[in-house]
Design a protein around this motif. Structure first.
Motif, PDB file in Angstrom:
ATOM      1  N   TYR A   1     -41.503  10.524 -39.241  1.00  0.00           N
ATOM      2  CA  TYR A   1     -41.847  11.841 -38.888  1.00  0.00           C
ATOM      3  C   TYR A   1     -43.288  12.302 -38.795  1.00  0.00           C
ATOM      4  N   ILE A   2     -44.080  12.928 -37.579  1.00  0.00           N
ATOM      5  CA  ILE A   2     -45.276  13.072 -37.509  1.00  0.00           C
ATOM      6  C   ILE A   2     -45.384  14.492 -37.371  1.00  0.00           C
ATOM      7  N   PHE A   3     -46.244  15.102 -38.142  1.00  0.00           N
ATOM      8  CA  PHE A   3     -46.727  16.664 -38.123  1.00  0.00           C
ATOM      9  C   PHE A   3     -48.020  16.608 -37.306  1.00  0.00           C
ATOM     10  N   ILE A   4     -48.025  17.472 -36.484  1.00  0.00           N
ATOM     11  CA  ILE A   4     -49.089  17.746 -35.560  1.00  0.00           C
ATOM     12  C   ILE A   4     -49.677  19.090 -35.789  1.00  0.00           C
ATOM     13  N   ILE A   5     -51.109  18.975 -36.221  1.00  0.00           N
ATOM     14  CA  ILE A   5     -51.778  20.367 -36.674  1.00  0.00           C
ATOM     15  C   ILE A   5     -52.942  20.648 -35.754  1.00  0.00           C
ATOM     16  N   HIS A   6     -52.869  21.848 -35.221  1.00  0.00           N
ATOM     17  CA  HIS A   6     -54.135  22.256 -34.268  1.00  0.00           C
ATOM     18  C   HIS A   6     -55.375  22.804 -35.084  1.00  0.00           C
ATOM     19  N   GLY A   7     -56.429  23.003 -34.287  1.00  0.00           N
ATOM     20  CA  GLY A   7     -57.635  23.426 -35.033  1.00  0.00           C
ATOM     21  C   GLY A   7     -57.765  25.050 -35.016  1.00  0.00           C
ATOM     22  N   LEU A   8     -58.929  25.282 -35.474  1.00  0.00           N
ATOM     23  CA  LEU A   8     -59.489  26.929 -35.686  1.00  0.00           C
ATOM     24  C   LEU A   8     -59.126  27.512 -34.063  1.00  0.00           C
ATOM     25  N   PHE A   9     -58.639  28.703 -34.316  1.00  0.00           N
ATOM     26  CA  PHE A   9     -58.203  29.661 -33.132  1.00  0.00           C
ATOM     27  C   PHE A   9     -57.081  29.001 -32.274  1.00  0.00           C
ATOM     28  N   GLY A  10     -56.326  27.947 -32.576  1.00  0.00           N
ATOM     29  CA  GLY A  10     -55.681  27.076 -32.019  1.00  0.00           C
ATOM     30  C   GLY A  10     -54.084  27.718 -32.168  1.00  0.00           C
ATOM     31  N   SER A  11     -53.107  26.942 -31.512  1.00  0.00           N
ATOM     32  CA  SER A  11     -51.616  27.057 -31.608  1.00  0.00           C
ATOM     33  C   SER A  11     -50.894  25.730 -31.577  1.00  0.00           C
ATOM     34  N   LEU A  12     -49.894  25.669 -31.988  1.00  0.00           N
ATOM     35  CA  LEU A  12     -48.939  24.444 -31.584  1.00  0.00           C
ATOM     36  C   LEU A  12     -48.830  23.926 -30.502  1.00  0.00           C
TER      37      LEU A  12
ATOM     38  N   SER B   1     -49.128  19.889 -27.423  1.00  0.00           N
ATOM     39  CA  SER B   1     -47.963  19.556 -26.990  1.00  0.00           C
ATOM     40  C   SER B   1     -47.714  18.383 -25.970  1.00  0.00           C
ATOM     41  N   GLY B   2     -48.789  17.961 -25.356  1.00  0.00           N
ATOM     42  CA  GLY B   2     -48.503  16.722 -24.615  1.00  0.00           C
ATOM     43  C   GLY B   2     -48.651  15.551 -25.307  1.00  0.00           C
ATOM     44  N   LEU B   3     -49.463  15.570 -26.376  1.00  0.00           N
ATOM     45  CA  LEU B   3     -49.188  14.389 -27.486  1.00  0.00           C
ATOM     46  C   LEU B   3     -47.761  14.594 -27.918  1.00  0.00           C
ATOM     47  N   ALA B   4     -47.323  15.535 -28.449  1.00  0.00           N
ATOM     48  CA  ALA B   4     -46.036  15.861 -29.142  1.00  0.00           C
ATOM     49  C   ALA B   4     -44.900  15.194 -28.073  1.00  0.00           C
ATOM     50  N   SER B   5     -45.172  15.230 -26.839  1.00  0.00           N
ATOM     51  CA  SER B   5     -44.108  14.961 -25.961  1.00  0.00           C
ATOM     52  C   SER B   5     -44.248  13.297 -25.708  1.00  0.00           C
ATOM     53  N   GLU B   6     -45.506  12.956 -25.785  1.00  0.00           N
ATOM     54  CA  GLU B   6     -45.430  11.357 -25.601  1.00  0.00           C
ATOM     55  C   GLU B   6     -45.228  10.710 -26.888  1.00  0.00           C
ATOM     56  N   LEU B   7     -45.433  11.156 -28.120  1.00  0.00           N
ATOM     57  CA  LEU B   7     -44.904  10.688 -29.437  1.00  0.00           C
ATOM     58  C   LEU B   7     -43.336  10.718 -29.514  1.00  0.00           C
ATOM     59  N   GLN B   8     -42.761  11.640 -28.796  1.00  0.00           N
ATOM     60  CA  GLN B   8     -41.344  11.787 -29.149  1.00  0.00           C
ATOM     61  C   GLN B   8     -40.495  10.689 -28.477  1.00  0.00           C
ATOM     62  N   GLU B   9     -41.227   9.806 -27.772  1.00  0.00           N
ATOM     63  CA  GLU B   9     -40.504   8.602 -27.085  1.00  0.00           C
ATOM     64  C   GLU B   9     -40.102   7.804 -28.286  1.00  0.00           C
ATOM     65  N   LEU B  10     -40.867   7.802 -29.284  1.00  0.00           N
ATOM     66  CA  LEU B  10     -40.597   6.705 -30.392  1.00  0.00           C
ATOM     67  C   LEU B  10     -40.297   7.447 -31.762  1.00  0.00           C
ATOM     68  N   HIS B  11     -41.039   8.766 -31.753  1.00  0.00           N
ATOM     69  CA  HIS B  11     -41.073   9.239 -33.362  1.00  0.00           C
ATOM     70  C   HIS B  11     -40.168  10.800 -33.220  1.00  0.00           C
ATOM     71  N   HIS B  12     -40.432  11.371 -34.467  1.00  0.00           N
ATOM     72  CA  HIS B  12     -39.818  12.584 -34.398  1.00  0.00           C
ATOM     73  C   HIS B  12     -41.240  13.349 -34.712  1.00  0.00           C
ATOM     74  N   THR B  13     -41.319  14.676 -33.867  1.00  0.00           N
ATOM     75  CA  THR B  13     -42.540  15.205 -34.222  1.00  0.00           C
ATOM     76  C   THR B  13     -42.263  16.842 -34.797  1.00  0.00           C
TER      77      THR B  13
END
Length: 260
Positions: A21-32, A36-48
């Motif tokens: 399971y991989i948590f993905i965390i944005h920076g200041l002034f950002g949002s999830l 999202s592009g990284l989450a989609s690519e990691l989703q091929e193998l992992h849960h995000t």
């Protein structure tokens, strides 16, 4: 506090899925949505699990936001989702949250990726941003073009303005910022800072630097190795602090390779 999140299960058949399971965390002034592009690519193998940090996106607002509190939010969400161990990718302030999680409870964190930030206290790098945003919110915001024009009086870089305007949403007749500007401004000294931790994180850690960014300097190496003795570094050429947006293919490739 239970943060707003977006969970994506691996797209592979269950027999071939990674258990990571991989948590993905944005920076200041950002949002999830920022990674999202990284989450989609990691989703091929992992849960995000992509998250909105407190006072950002659709997560709850709070008057306080220390790194201990923001790390506790991540663990609370992991508990809510019945996830015992996990890895983290974090950009900028989100990278500091990732480091704080790893140091506060190293037995629950497998690996971390830290994008263009170090465990140090930074000078004020956002005065022009806060000035622009405070000017913007003095009057009702009628449209994005008008908002961009107002921000341009303080923020000269179009890419920074466009990034900030991603958090502008329409409610009724006017637009509002998703992030809690008052809380971010009040807590900015804490966000720039780095608290002391007694632990070290003895697992793998990858620090990715933008070549043209000054957020990770050679003199910060002792600070990184003090807490993360197994840290490795990669640099993406011709990128600044927003390296994941400037060269997403290269950034995503490095992160995916690290988790294989």
């Amino acid at each position: 506090m239970i943060l707003n999140y977006r969970q994506k299960k691996s797209t592979l058949p269950e027999s071939k899925q990674s258990s990571e399971y991989i948590f993905i965390i944005h920076g200041l002034f950002g949002s999830l949505s920022n990674l999202s592009g990284l989450a989609s690519e990691l989703q091929e193998l992992h849960h995000t699990i992509s998250v909105d940090l407190r006072n950002h996106g659709n997560s709850p607002h709070d008057d306080s936001m220390t790194y201990h509190e923001m790390a506790a939010d991540i663990f609370a969400l992991a508990d809510h989702l019945n996830i015992e161990r996990f890895s983290i990718v974090g950009h900028s302030m989100g990278g500091k949250v990732a480091m704080a999680c790893a140091l506060l409870n190293p037995l629950r964190v497998n690996k971390i990726v830290v994008a263009d930030i170090a465990p140090v206290t930074y000078p004020d790098k956002h005065n022009d941003v806060f000035v622009g945003l405070k000017t913007l919110t003095r009057e009702p915001i009628k449209n994005r073009k008008e908002a961009d024009l107002t921000l341009s009086t303080s923020i000269t870089t179009p890419e920074v303005r466009q990034f900030l305007l991603k958090s502008l949403i329409k409610r009724g007749e006017h637009y509002n910022l998703l992030f809690n500007l008052a809380a971010l401004s009040a807590n900015y000294a804490s966000i720039r800072a780095w608290p002391e931790f007694n632990n070290i994180f003895n697992q793998e850690a990858l620090f990715i630097k933008g070549e043209d960014s000054d957020y990770i300097r050679p003199e910060y190496q002792p600070d990184i190795l003090k807490y993360f003795p197994k840290a490795k570094a990669k640099m993406i050429k011709n990128t600044g602090h927003w390296l994941h947006a400037e060269k997403p293919k290269t950034f995503n490739r490095l992160v995916k390779a690290f988790f294989k």
